[in-house]
Design a protein around this motif. Structure first.
Motif, short mmCIF file in Angstrom:
data_model
loop_
_atom_site.label_atom_id
_atom_site.label_comp_id
_atom_site.label_asym_id
_atom_site.label_seq_id
_atom_site.Cartn_x
_atom_site.Cartn_y
_atom_site.Cartn_z
N LEU A 7 0.84 -1.19 0.00
CA LEU A 7 0.00 0.00 0.00
C LEU A 7 0.88 1.24 0.00
O LEU A 7 1.61 1.51 0.95
CB LEU A 7 -0.92 0.01 1.23
CG LEU A 7 -1.74 -1.27 1.46
CD1 LEU A 7 -2.67 -1.07 2.66
CD2 LEU A 7 -2.53 -1.66 0.23
N CYS A 33 -0.96 -0.63 -4.49
CA CYS A 33 -2.04 0.36 -4.36
C CYS A 33 -1.46 1.75 -4.15
O CYS A 33 -0.51 1.92 -3.38
CB CYS A 33 -2.92 -0.02 -3.17
SG CYS A 33 -4.29 1.12 -2.87
N TYR A 55 -7.14 1.17 -0.87
CA TYR A 55 -6.53 0.11 -0.08
C TYR A 55 -7.56 -0.90 0.44
O TYR A 55 -7.24 -2.07 0.66
CB TYR A 55 -5.73 0.69 1.09
CG TYR A 55 -6.56 1.19 2.25
CD1 TYR A 55 -6.93 0.33 3.27
CD2 TYR A 55 -6.97 2.52 2.33
CE1 TYR A 55 -7.69 0.78 4.35
CE2 TYR A 55 -7.72 2.97 3.39
CZ TYR A 55 -8.09 2.10 4.40
OH TYR A 55 -8.84 2.54 5.45
N ILE A 67 0.42 -7.54 4.20
CA ILE A 67 0.30 -6.14 3.77
C ILE A 67 1.52 -5.35 4.22
O ILE A 67 1.93 -5.45 5.38
CB ILE A 67 -0.97 -5.49 4.35
CG1 ILE A 67 -2.23 -6.13 3.77
CG2 ILE A 67 -0.96 -3.98 4.11
CD1 ILE A 67 -2.47 -5.86 2.30
N ILE A 69 2.71 -1.47 4.63
CA ILE A 69 2.12 -0.13 4.70
C ILE A 69 3.20 0.93 4.51
O ILE A 69 4.05 1.14 5.37
CB ILE A 69 1.37 0.05 6.03
CG1 ILE A 69 0.18 -0.91 6.05
CG2 ILE A 69 0.92 1.50 6.20
CD1 ILE A 69 -0.65 -0.87 7.28
N VAL A 79 -4.90 2.08 9.00
CA VAL A 79 -4.80 1.08 7.94
C VAL A 79 -4.20 -0.22 8.47
O VAL A 79 -4.62 -1.31 8.08
CB VAL A 79 -3.99 1.63 6.75
CG1 VAL A 79 -3.87 0.58 5.65
CG2 VAL A 79 -4.66 2.89 6.19
#
Length: 339
Positions: A7, A33, A55, A67, A69, A79
């Motif tokens: 992300l 993303c 996201y 994931i 971040i 998130v």
């Protein structure tokens, strides 16, 4: 094979996360993303992934296991918690959050969902830093008296994908400036080398950058729980070059880490002995500084072997607390206790 979604497709994703996931044979980059569609599409094409601009669409994908971040600081907590609640393991960039409450909520979400949470403090894995820890723990230096550690460069406009328009200069998104970008790295490193801190004092200023109210220069005075005192400086005010050095002063000698252009670690002893170590260079965000930070490999191994990550949320929170205490010290003009 673990499937990962990254992300944020800015500089840190490009020079760290995506490169290192791509080099790990246990991982497939399945999704990328970014709110800037062109950036997501560019990285998707490069790594054979699917591109997203929201996201939440990535988190809803049941095939995604992990994931990363790489988002502005103010989004780290929300998130991360959403990803953990969606059943994903999470590697979050530093600083892990903008408050202790946020950090605690992130840790709680990881435990509730029985998923790994690791904070990307890569300074611990630098060759010179790991060698220094070995020397300190061997007792070779004797009692440690003091330290000075510095992280400075010209600022995010030199390397951020958005240049001078970067979110790093927007206080609502960044929360803090050089202290969050650089200072928290060195707080984590010194905790790793010398143990937890008990007291923090700081002078923090915005005096080098224009059109921003995030800090760009900070000098902190710290005391460890064992009584070692030292200074930590973080700066975006360098006109050229950079400094990511640390000096540790002990009873029997001195360690100089990343303070020499050739030798990554220099041992200097009372009897005149000098030992030079030419080790793997410390990573940078500059071209040619993209060596493996080991963060991804350690994180992936912790998932596959179901072991605790080397820098879990609790460690990230302790390093964040040093920076939060420095901010409090600047505001109150008092020494702040971490006990």
């Amino acid at each position: 094979m673990l499937k990962v979604g990254v992300l944020g497709c800015g500089t840190i994703a490009r020079v760290r996360h995506l490169l290192e996931y791509d080099n790990n044979k246990e991982v497939e980059i399945a999704a990328v993303c970014d709110i800037v569609e062109e950036r997501a599409e560019e990285m998707a094409k490069l790594y054979g992934a699917k591109a997203f601009t929201d996201y939440r669409d990535v988190l809803e994908n049941k095939e995604i296991d992990v994931i990363s971040i790489c988002l502005p600081n103010y989004l780290h907590a929300s998130v991360t918690i959403a990803a953990l609640n969606a059943g994903k393991h999470v590697l979050c960039e530093k600083p892990m959050a903008t408050s202790k409450d946020e950090a605690e909520a992130m840790i709680a979400a990881g435990k509730l969902n029985e998923k790994k949470l690791m904070i990307a403090h890569n300074q611990r894995f630098v060759a010179s830093h790991q060698k220094a820890k070995e020397i300190i723990e061997s007792g070779k230096l004797g009692k440690i008296y003091s330290f000075s550690t510095t992280f400075g460069h010209p600022g995010p406009e030199e390397w951020s994908i958005d240049g001078a328009e970067s979110w790093f200069f927007n206080k609502d998104q960044a929360f803090i400036g050089a202290m969050g970008d650089l200072g928290v790295h060195k707080a984590d490193l010194m905790r790793y080398l010398l143990g937890d801190f008990s007291e923090v004092g700081a002078f923090i200023e915005t005096n080098a950058k224009q059109n921003t109210d995030v800090d760009d220069n900070a000098v902190c005075i710290l005391r460890t729980e064992s009584g070692i005192i030292g200074t930590l400086t973080a700066s975006w005010a360098y006109v050229t070059g950079g400094d990511n050095s640390t000096i540790i002063y002990g009873e029997n000698g001195t360690l100089r880490l990343e303070a020499d252009p050739v030798y990554s670690l220099i041992e200097e002893y009372r009897d005149g002995t000098i030992i030079n170590h030419q080790l793997e260079k410390i990573q940078t965000n500059e071209e040619g500084g993209q060596s493996n930070s080991s963060i991804i490999d350690y994180f992936v191994t912790s998932i596959l072997e179901n072991t605790e990550p080397p820098i879990p949320g609790e460690e990230g929170m302790k390093s964040l607390e040093v920076i939060l205490a420095a901010i409090e010290s600047q505001e109150t003009r008092q020494i702040v206790s971490l006990k």
